[in-house]
Design a protein around this motif. Structure first.
Motif, PDB file in Angstrom:
ATOM      1  N   VAL A   1       0.843  -1.201   0.000  1.00 34.70           N
ATOM      2  CA  VAL A   1       0.000   0.000   0.000  1.00 34.70           C
ATOM      3  C   VAL A   1       0.879   1.253   0.000  1.00 34.70           C
ATOM      4  CG1 VAL A   1      -1.626   1.358   1.409  1.00 34.70           C
ATOM      5  CG2 VAL A   1      -2.012  -1.087   1.076  1.00 34.70           C
ATOM      6  N   PHE A   2       1.910   1.230   0.845  1.00 33.94           N
ATOM      7  CA  PHE A   2       2.833   2.361   0.953  1.00 33.94           C
ATOM      8  C   PHE A   2       3.516   2.623  -0.396  1.00 33.94           C
ATOM      9  CE2 PHE A   2       7.034   4.153   2.121  1.00 33.94           C
ATOM     10  CZ  PHE A   2       6.588   5.307   2.760  1.00 33.94           C
TER      11      PHE A   2
ATOM     12  N   LEU B   1       1.097   4.117  -2.853  1.00 38.71           N
ATOM     13  CA  LEU B   1       0.842   5.529  -2.524  1.00 38.71           C
ATOM     14  C   LEU B   1       2.030   6.398  -2.925  1.00 38.71           C
ATOM     15  CD1 LEU B   1      -0.939   5.307   0.938  1.00 38.71           C
ATOM     16  CD2 LEU B   1      -1.933   5.964  -1.258  1.00 38.71           C
TER      17      LEU B   1
ATOM     18  N   LEU C   1       2.031   6.751  -6.668  1.00 33.72           N
ATOM     19  CA  LEU C   1       0.983   7.691  -7.079  1.00 33.72           C
ATOM     20  C   LEU C   1       1.418   9.119  -6.760  1.00 33.72           C
ATOM     21  CD1 LEU C   1      -2.284   5.827  -6.022  1.00 33.72           C
ATOM     22  CD2 LEU C   1      -1.403   6.171  -8.336  1.00 33.72           C
ATOM     23  N   GLY C   2       1.978   9.298  -5.561  1.00 33.31           N
ATOM     24  CA  GLY C   2       2.419  10.619  -5.125  1.00 33.31           C
ATOM     25  C   GLY C   2       3.492  11.174  -6.035  1.00 33.31           C
TER      26      GLY C   2
END
Ligand SMILES: [Zn+2]
Length: 234
Positions: free
Chosen positions: A201-202, A205, A208-209
């Motif tokens: 998940v990290f 993210l 995506l970031g």
């Protein structure tokens, strides 16, 4: 007035009944099941299943020691055990199987069981059968030493005449032999899954970031070029 009387009667009954039920004797199959001492024990560490661990043997000895030192304080006698080298000489026989589900006459959903043979109100023999692991979802999980020791303590409690306790903190609470509640290996594994999942998940993210920032920069530079161009024209 009638309601008051009724409430008072209920209160009195409650006060009287409560100490009685609290003082109710500990559930026992037999008060003192063995007519001799020491109680002889044979631990079969020869005919063992595939996933047997040699460290399980020590857990049985520790479980025996637990009861010799008073156990949960519910025995009305002081048990003394003696290890023997054959099944014929033993009062209590301990053996392992791979999985109790495959043992035909084993109770459902348990990690171990104790079967005493009673003659004239005394045990003449007790068989303790312990499984070395069980299925959790799709995968088979082996029991750790702590689990094995707790299950063994519980089964030896039966072999000493104790029944099941309602007290969750008591070793004779049936939880100790129920599969669902005794698998630290599974907990450890779920923990690993959680770490892996949070990692993924990290990473997603982060990706995506980064790509959002990258695209923002790209947009900004395109915009700058266009606006700068316009500025020039002005
Ligand atoms: Zn039990």
């Amino acid at each position: 007035m009638e309601t008051m009387k009724l409430a008072l009667i209920i209160l009195i009954l409650f006060i009287f009944i409560c100490p009685v039920s609290a003082a109710e004797s500990y559930p026992k199959m037999l008060e003192n099941p063995w007519d001799h001492s020491p109680i002889t024990v044979f631990i079969d560490d020869e005919n063992v299943p595939e996933h047997y661990s040699p460290t399980y043997y020590d857990q049985i000895e520790k479980a025996m020691g637990y009861w010799e030192q008073g156990g949960n304080g519910q025995l009305s006698f002081d048990p003394e055990f003696k290890l023997v080298d054959s099944m014929d000489k033993a009062d209590i026989n301990v053996k392992w199987v791979e999985n109790l589900e495959k043992v035909e006459d084993a109770p459902d959903g348990v990690a171990g069981y104790c079967r005493p043979y009673v003659v004239d109100g005394k045990y003449v023999r007790a068989d303790i059968v312990l499984e070395v692991g069980n299925y959790q979802g799709f995968s088979w999980q082996q029991y750790g030493d702590t689990n094995m020791r707790e299950i063994a303590k519980h089964e030896f409690g039966h072999a000493l005449g104790l029944g099941h306790s309602d007290d969750r903190n008591d070793i004779m609470y049936p939880e100790y032999e129920m599969k669902d509640n005794i698998n630290p290996l599974l907990v450890e594994q779920s923990h690993t899954y959680l770490i892996v999942i949070s990692g993924v998940v990290f990473a997603v993210l982060m990706f995506l970031g980064i790509s959002w920032r990258y695209n923002k920069k790209k947009r900004e530079s395109i915009e700058n070029e266009i606006f700068d161009g316009w500025d020039d024209n002005d």
